[in-house]
Scaffold this motif. Structure first.
Motif, PDB file in Angstrom:
ATOM      1  N   GLY A  48      78.680 -27.934  60.411  1.00 54.41           N
ATOM      2  CA  GLY A  48      78.016 -29.099  60.989  1.00 54.41           C
ATOM      3  C   GLY A  48      78.464 -30.404  60.349  1.00 54.41           C
ATOM      4  O   GLY A  48      78.746 -31.381  61.044  1.00 54.41           O
ATOM      5  N   CYS A  49      78.537 -30.428  59.023  1.00 48.87           N
ATOM      6  CA  CYS A  49      78.942 -31.660  58.326  1.00 48.87           C
ATOM      7  C   CYS A  49      80.398 -32.027  58.601  1.00 48.87           C
ATOM      8  O   CYS A  49      80.715 -33.197  58.841  1.00 48.87           O
ATOM      9  CB  CYS A  49      78.716 -31.503  56.826  1.00 48.87           C
ATOM     10  SG  CYS A  49      76.987 -31.461  56.362  1.00 48.87           S
ATOM     11  N   ILE A  50      81.266 -31.039  58.560  1.00 45.73           N
ATOM     12  CA  ILE A  50      82.688 -31.316  58.817  1.00 45.73           C
ATOM     13  C   ILE A  50      82.894 -31.790  60.247  1.00 45.73           C
ATOM     14  O   ILE A  50      83.644 -32.738  60.500  1.00 45.73           O
ATOM     15  CB  ILE A  50      83.546 -30.073  58.508  1.00 45.73           C
ATOM     16  CG1 ILE A  50      83.567 -29.836  56.994  1.00 45.73           C
ATOM     17  CG2 ILE A  50      84.963 -30.225  59.041  1.00 45.73           C
ATOM     18  CD1 ILE A  50      84.183 -28.524  56.574  1.00 45.73           C
ATOM     19  N   ALA A  51      82.206 -31.161  61.207  1.00 41.68           N
ATOM     20  CA  ALA A  51      82.334 -31.578  62.611  1.00 41.68           C
ATOM     21  C   ALA A  51      81.762 -32.972  62.823  1.00 41.68           C
ATOM     22  O   ALA A  51      82.319 -33.754  63.597  1.00 41.68           O
ATOM     23  CB  ALA A  51      81.632 -30.584  63.526  1.00 41.68           C
ATOM     24  N   PHE A  52      80.670 -33.296  62.139  1.00 45.39           N
ATOM     25  CA  PHE A  52      80.075 -34.633  62.257  1.00 45.39           C
ATOM     26  C   PHE A  52      81.079 -35.698  61.830  1.00 45.39           C
ATOM     27  O   PHE A  52      81.323 -36.655  62.558  1.00 45.39           O
ATOM     28  CB  PHE A  52      78.802 -34.717  61.410  1.00 45.39           C
ATOM     29  CG  PHE A  52      78.112 -36.043  61.485  1.00 45.39           C
ATOM     30  CD1 PHE A  52      77.175 -36.277  62.476  1.00 45.39           C
ATOM     31  CD2 PHE A  52      78.385 -37.041  60.576  1.00 45.39           C
ATOM     32  CE1 PHE A  52      76.527 -37.501  62.562  1.00 45.39           C
ATOM     33  CE2 PHE A  52      77.750 -38.267  60.649  1.00 45.39           C
ATOM     34  CZ  PHE A  52      76.818 -38.502  61.647  1.00 45.39           C
ATOM     35  N   VAL A  53      81.656 -35.515  60.658  1.00 40.77           N
ATOM     36  CA  VAL A  53      82.614 -36.504  60.138  1.00 40.77           C
ATOM     37  C   VAL A  53      83.859 -36.569  61.021  1.00 40.77           C
ATOM     38  O   VAL A  53      84.352 -37.661  61.340  1.00 40.77           O
ATOM     39  CB  VAL A  53      82.977 -36.181  58.673  1.00 40.77           C
ATOM     40  CG1 VAL A  53      84.102 -37.059  58.172  1.00 40.77           C
ATOM     41  CG2 VAL A  53      81.753 -36.325  57.788  1.00 40.77           C
TER      42      VAL A  53
END
Length: 95
Positions: free
Chosen positions: A66-71
């Motif tokens: 989730g965090c990697i996709a958000f960034v």
């Protein structure tokens, strides 16, 4: 219809949510594999270690995905807006 701008934060929230859900599915698969590997080991405490890795995968994978996709989506949406400003955007035909 021409897409000339994407709101980066909106795109990032959707991508982060979708990849977080994907992370739950992948974490579940890794959890089952780790648990099976732990039970198959001959060493003392192998099942416990497999269970610990499995629980860690269910928690870590959704957060990481989730965090990697958000960034990544935030950066890509910003780059799209820059490129669309130069060349005019993406033209879509809708019926």
């Amino acid at each position: 219809m021409v897409i000339t701008r994407i709101v980066p934060l909106s795109c990032a929230k959707v991508a982060g949510t979708l990849y977080g859900i994907l992370g739950i599915a992948i974490g579940a698969v890794v959890s089952v594999i780790a648990l099976a590997g732990g039970f198959a080991s001959d060493s003392f405490g192998g099942a416990g270690m497999g269970a610990l890795i499995g629980v860690g995968a269910i928690v870590a994978f959704p957060l990481l995905y989730g965090c990697i996709a958000f960034v990544a989506a935030l950066i890509v949406a910003w780059l799209y807006n820059f490129a669309a400003g130069l060349v005019g955007g993406i033209e879509l035909e809708v019926k």
